[in-house]
Write an enzyme that holds these catalytic residues in place. Sequence first.
Site, PDB file in Angstrom:
ATOM      1  N   CYS A 248     -19.222  56.604 -50.438  1.00  0.00           N
ATOM      2  CA  CYS A 248     -18.988  56.558 -48.996  1.00  0.00           C
ATOM      3  C   CYS A 248     -19.664  57.735 -48.308  1.00  0.00           C
ATOM      4  O   CYS A 248     -20.258  57.591 -47.240  1.00  0.00           O
ATOM      5  CB  CYS A 248     -17.484  56.559 -48.716  1.00  0.00           C
ATOM      6  SG  CYS A 248     -17.061  56.416 -46.958  1.00  0.00           S
TER       7      CYS A 248
ATOM      8  N   CYS B 266     -11.070  55.541 -50.069  1.00  0.00           N
ATOM      9  CA  CYS B 266     -11.360  55.746 -48.652  1.00  0.00           C
ATOM     10  C   CYS B 266     -11.270  54.475 -47.813  1.00  0.00           C
ATOM     11  O   CYS B 266     -10.854  54.525 -46.670  1.00  0.00           O
ATOM     12  CB  CYS B 266     -12.748  56.360 -48.509  1.00  0.00           C
ATOM     13  SG  CYS B 266     -14.075  55.405 -49.288  1.00  0.00           S
TER      14      CYS B 266
END
Length: 411
Positions: A106, A207
């Site tokens: 990410c 996340c």
Amino acid sequence: MPHKNPLKVAVLVSGGVDSSMALRLLHAAGHSCTAFYLKIWFQEDFENYWSECPWEDDLKYAKAVCDQVDVPLEVVHLTDEYWNNVVSYIIEEYKCGRTPNPDVLCNTRIKFGAFMDAISGMEFDFVASGHYAKIVHASTAQLDEPSILKLSKDMVKDQTYFLSHLSQAQLKRLIFPLGCIQKDEVRMLAKSFNLPNQDRKDSQGICFLGKIKFSEFVARHIGESEGIILEAENGDYLGNHRGFWFYTIGQRQGLRLPGGPWYVVEKDIKNNVVYVSRNYFSVDKKRRLFRVGSLKWLSGLFPKQINELQCKVRHGPSFYNCSLAMEVDQHGQEVAVVRLSGDDQGLAAGQFAAFYDGRTCIGSGIILESWDDQGYPICEKALEIARMEDKSKLGKPVKIMVKPELSVTTI
């Protein structure tokens, strides 16, 4: 800090305390800030799980923090980029029996990848976030020198592991205001700044999942396929599982087997078998030698010395001393053979290994496999059972006997 003053800074905000404090500290220092909230939520299929969208609270808090000091807030939609560059990769890795790290991906591909591309025409001096890490930039007179990623002041919260696969081009554009601050100081500052989210709990877990349980994500996108659980040492049939992709090497939680603790020690991908053991930490099971590929050095250059480094094989404050030996694999790619100073509880293929020279993070790579003993030793009986085509012939799982406690003689 090099560059002009005040700086024009794009600040990533999530609605949490850390990113909010990063924004407010930069604003208080007189810099010109624009806040950006990344909407990467792709799980519309799960909307029936809650009465409201899982990202609405985050955006509400982010807006309230920005409104306090009249900082503009923009929402950037990166849903497609996130699916194509992170989520699809994660799904394929789990199908192959590996354990990827979505938070590292990410950062490299979305927060400091696709997002930087999206704002490339806005001429910001830097991009900031609430990460616990330090970046040391070269002076204005030495701009050709590389920027350096260093451990944060708070070693427990330190996030250099998640940032260890960035490129030098990405590092040069980043600043992390919380790198010199302890987490408890951030909480105190949040109160003194009267932030709307000052008492909000830190987010946990992967996340992009938000409130979704990891097992629900895996079940939805990979599915389920019943397999068996075998004891590695004797081949006892202990129970069933929903698919090897729900498990990772070294895992202890979620096995639901009595008489433990039990640990996942190996996975048979072809036959969908999970091997477990209660002897995972016995001294003869070495777990300190492994190979690492997809290497990326933060300076852009091969490190000058590779024999007295430190290594993290997961997020957290713990390090191993380590040495590297470089090889070239059958595809002509550079691979590092890593030898740790101690045995690790679970070297999982697909995870990242981050390397450090003192307090400086020098880069990272993806763990390919463990080499010691060619993996955990599985008895021949267990291997034969795993190869059985009709496992219904096994009957019912054996009754697990409680492992006897070692007697201690006092003198």
